[in-house]
Scaffold this motif. Structure first.
Motif, PDB file in Angstrom:
ATOM      1  N   ALA A  26       0.890   0.061  -0.065  1.00 43.15           N
ATOM      2  CA  ALA A  26      -0.235  -0.340   0.786  1.00 43.15           C
ATOM      3  C   ALA A  26      -0.250  -2.035   0.899  1.00 43.15           C
ATOM      4  O   ALA A  26       0.387  -2.627  -0.276  1.00 43.15           O
ATOM      5  CB  ALA A  26      -1.584   0.103   0.372  1.00 43.15           C
ATOM      6  N   ARG A  27      -0.948  -2.576   1.837  1.00 41.24           N
ATOM      7  CA  ARG A  27      -0.797  -3.912   2.293  1.00 41.24           C
ATOM      8  C   ARG A  27      -2.372  -4.446   2.192  1.00 41.24           C
ATOM      9  O   ARG A  27      -3.038  -3.743   3.017  1.00 41.24           O
ATOM     10  CB  ARG A  27       0.114  -4.337   3.223  1.00 41.24           C
ATOM     11  CG  ARG A  27       1.507  -4.156   3.157  1.00 41.24           C
ATOM     12  CD  ARG A  27       2.226  -5.337   2.262  1.00 41.24           C
ATOM     13  NE  ARG A  27       3.368  -4.784   1.615  1.00 41.24           N
ATOM     14  CZ  ARG A  27       3.905  -5.488   0.518  1.00 41.24           C
ATOM     15  NH1 ARG A  27       3.557  -6.731   0.253  1.00 41.24           N
ATOM     16  NH2 ARG A  27       4.981  -5.086   0.205  1.00 41.24           N
ATOM     17  N   GLY A  28      -2.474  -5.807   1.903  1.00 43.04           N
ATOM     18  CA  GLY A  28      -3.653  -6.443   2.216  1.00 43.04           C
ATOM     19  C   GLY A  28      -4.916  -5.753   2.032  1.00 43.04           C
ATOM     20  O   GLY A  28      -5.518  -5.001   1.170  1.00 43.04           O
ATOM     21  N   SER A  29      -5.500  -5.374   3.365  1.00 47.46           N
ATOM     22  CA  SER A  29      -6.792  -4.787   3.275  1.00 47.46           C
ATOM     23  C   SER A  29      -6.982  -3.290   3.119  1.00 47.46           C
ATOM     24  O   SER A  29      -7.970  -2.771   2.981  1.00 47.46           O
ATOM     25  CB  SER A  29      -7.514  -4.855   4.791  1.00 47.46           C
ATOM     26  OG  SER A  29      -6.757  -4.678   5.563  1.00 47.46           O
ATOM     27  N   GLU A  30      -5.656  -2.612   3.023  1.00 41.43           N
ATOM     28  CA  GLU A  30      -5.652  -1.398   2.670  1.00 41.43           C
ATOM     29  C   GLU A  30      -6.378  -0.914   1.315  1.00 41.43           C
ATOM     30  O   GLU A  30      -6.522   0.109   1.165  1.00 41.43           O
ATOM     31  CB  GLU A  30      -4.207  -0.864   2.778  1.00 41.43           C
ATOM     32  CG  GLU A  30      -3.827  -0.627   4.397  1.00 41.43           C
ATOM     33  CD  GLU A  30      -2.094  -0.519   4.606  1.00 41.43           C
ATOM     34  OE1 GLU A  30      -2.103   0.456   5.319  1.00 41.43           O
ATOM     35  OE2 GLU A  30      -1.514  -0.860   3.763  1.00 41.43           O
ATOM     36  N   TYR A  31      -6.209  -2.042   0.339  1.00 49.29           N
ATOM     37  CA  TYR A  31      -6.918  -1.838  -0.964  1.00 49.29           C
ATOM     38  C   TYR A  31      -8.463  -1.695  -0.957  1.00 49.29           C
ATOM     39  O   TYR A  31      -8.904  -1.356  -1.865  1.00 49.29           O
ATOM     40  CB  TYR A  31      -6.177  -2.741  -1.717  1.00 49.29           C
ATOM     41  CG  TYR A  31      -4.878  -2.735  -2.123  1.00 49.29           C
ATOM     42  CD1 TYR A  31      -4.267  -1.452  -3.017  1.00 49.29           C
ATOM     43  CD2 TYR A  31      -3.702  -3.464  -1.371  1.00 49.29           C
ATOM     44  CE1 TYR A  31      -2.960  -1.537  -3.269  1.00 49.29           C
ATOM     45  CE2 TYR A  31      -2.559  -3.227  -1.743  1.00 49.29           C
ATOM     46  CZ  TYR A  31      -1.910  -2.431  -2.673  1.00 49.29           C
ATOM     47  OH  TYR A  31      -0.657  -2.211  -2.893  1.00 49.29           O
ATOM     48  N   GLN A  32      -8.896  -2.137   0.327  1.00 53.13           N
ATOM     49  CA  GLN A  32     -10.445  -2.289   0.196  1.00 53.13           C
ATOM     50  C   GLN A  32     -11.107  -0.801   0.548  1.00 53.13           C
ATOM     51  O   GLN A  32     -12.170  -0.623  -0.283  1.00 53.13           O
ATOM     52  CB  GLN A  32     -10.911  -3.387   1.080  1.00 53.13           C
ATOM     53  CG  GLN A  32     -11.112  -4.688   0.520  1.00 53.13           C
ATOM     54  CD  GLN A  32     -10.537  -5.854   1.259  1.00 53.13           C
ATOM     55  OE1 GLN A  32     -10.611  -5.877   2.493  1.00 53.13           O
ATOM     56  NE2 GLN A  32      -9.940  -6.634   0.311  1.00 53.13           N
TER      57      GLN A  32
END
Ligand SMILES: [Zn+2]
Length: 502
Positions: A26-32
């Protein structure tokens, strides 16, 4: 191996949801919005999810791959600790974050890598790690949260927040790591020193393509076991940004050295240009005087003044408490320095690190502008003035002057004198004022009197009689930097700005 199979396996191994996403790349905003991200990746969260685990009274076991680094509790702990460090002491809206992680985290990633290879075979690469590395993930996940909570923006040139992490098993695991491949660590590095265990070194040498799974498994469990203890937040330290302040100084005294002048442990001159400037600036940046580095575009002798527009200089100020230098403050500092009566400073301003090239390059190619006051034995004739009126200049050969031989090598150097012009002093017919434009590195005193023939030709040889120098001033520096700013006049936006009026 589909995403579901991978996620289920990771979950069995005690890997937290954020780390599961790391293994799903997962990248960037996908962790939010994690729920949404898992849905997009066609993963159903079947086995007890985090909410269920959290509803149990006791704190769950930490994630086996991040040891709790990405848990909400730990994030809060980091933020609390940063706030305790009094970050408000810095007048700076930007922060950079450096995480120092224990080595056992790296070992655990490797263990999981081996476990995935065992489970899914050739679908797992043995050169490139199967996850988004912890450091990278920490940047994606922790940095935005910390910035938001502290109300700052991210910039690695801003206040540096050093976060030091540790774990109770660290020492034990590192000792085992040595046993995995002792020969690697006994190798000497490029500098001939024994290789230390560093993260970068481990990332290079300890990957499945270079290390057999069996050798690793002799020391470490594969997959890594579910740990009992969380990471420990050992320490948080803050370091202010490194800022640069430039300006131009005029040297008005003939009894002032450039930097502290100490001979055999005793001071020859009480003060110096460097000390006066640093002393008046350090306190405004909350930095010890000894930590500031002063450099200038060339320098003049103790008994030589520097007039005209002044000589460009720059200060490198590490761990600064401020990032801006309002004009009002710059002007106050200029006035303070002027009280020394031996130097004056203007054009004081903040500059960027990149601007330093101006002051550090091309020194030898620059032109120097001098005014020399000289004396001869007889009243000056028109003939003498004509001989010294040389608008097209001339070339000289200069052997290292006797007066500097004790500290400079004996060499003969060619130098160019670009032009000279002379006139008689109004008060004294034996005194000559000579304006000289020369190549940098020319010894002007010797150009005048000839240094017993060591500088040739010289003014003495050109006019055919002895001539001596009484006083010398630098009247110009061939460097159009830093920008000309008048700190006594406020710009419109500064007048209307906040907190600048005093
Ligand atoms: Zn985790």
């Amino acid at each position: 191996m589909n995403n579901q199979e991978l996620t289920d396996f990771l979950k069995e191994c005690g890997v937290c949801q954020i780390c599961q996403l790391r293994y799903l790349k997962a990248r960037g905003s996908e962790y939010q919005d994690m729920k949404e991200s898992f849905e997009k990746l066609n993963v159903k969260l079947t086995i007890p999810d985090d909410n269920e685990v959290l509803s149990k009274k006791s704190r769950p076991n930490p994630c086996s791959t991040c040891l709790g680094l990405f848990s909400e509790e730990f994030q809060q702990e980091i933020i609390d600790k940063i706030t305790c460090c009094n970050i408000d002491q810095f007048d700076c809206q930007q922060i950079g974050i450096a995480l120092s992680m224990p080595m056992l985290l790296q070992i655990r990633q490797l263990s999981m890598w081996f476990a995935l290879m065992k489970k899914f075979g050739s679908k797992i690469d043995e050169e490139r790690s199967p996850d988004v590395p912890l450091k990278e993930a920490a940047k994606l996940i922790l940095n935005p949260i910390i910035c938001k909570k502290l109300n700052k923006t991210y910039n690695s040139e801003g206040i540096l927040i050093n976060v030091f992490l540790d774990h109770p098993d660290e020492e034990n695991d590192v000792a085992k790591l040595l046993k995995v491949n002792e020969s690697v660590f006994s190798m000497k590095n490029a500098k001939g020193k024994k290789q230390l265990i560093t993260r970068a070194y481990m990332e290079k040498m300890f990957i499945p393509s270079k290390l057999s799974a069996d050798t690793f498994a002799k020391q470490f469990e594969v997959p890594c076991p579910i740990p009992n203890s969380y990471l420990i937040l050992k320490e948080v330290t803050l370091a202010g940004p490194c800022v640069f302040v430039a300006g131009r100084y005029r040297k008005l005294s003939r009894k002032l050295s450039h930097s502290p002048w100490v001979l055999q442990g005793k001071r020859v001159m009480e003060d110096s240009i460097q000390e006066i400037i640093i002393r008046n600036i350090a306190k405004h940046f909350g930095v010890e005087e000894g930590k500031i580095i002063f450099s200038s575009s060339g320098r003049e002798d103790v008994d030589v003044r520097c007039l005209g527009q002044g000589r460009p200089f720059v200060l490198e100020i590490p761990n600064s408490k401020r990032m801006t230098l309002p004009k009002t403050l710059a002007h106050d500092i200029e006035l303070e320095i002027e009280k020394s009566a031996s130097i004056s400073v203007k054009n004081l301003q903040m500059v960027l690190r990149d601007d330093l090239v101006h002051i550090k390059t091309g020194e030898e190619k620059k032109k120097k502008f001098y005014r020399a006051m000289c004396v001869i034995e007889q009243p000056i004739t028109v003939e003498v003035l004509k001989k010294l009126d040389l608008p097209n200049g001339f070339d000289i050969e200069q052997i290292t002057p006797i007066r500097v031989l004790h500290r400079r090598p004996l060499l003969s150097r060619p130098r160019t004198i670009y032009s000279t012009k002379a006139w008689v002093d109004e008060q004294n017919p034996k005194i000559l004022i000579i304006d000289i434009i020369s190549q940098a590195g020319t010894y002007i005193k010797e150009l005048v009197h000839g240094d017993f023939g060591r500088t040739s030709p010289s003014f003495a040889s050109i006019i055919g009689q002895p001539i001596d120098i009484i006083a010398l001033d630098v009247v110009g520096i061939d460097l159009d930097w830093p920008a000309n700013v008048d700190n006594s006049k406020l710009d419109e936006n500064e007048v209307n700005g906040n907190g600048l009026a005093s």
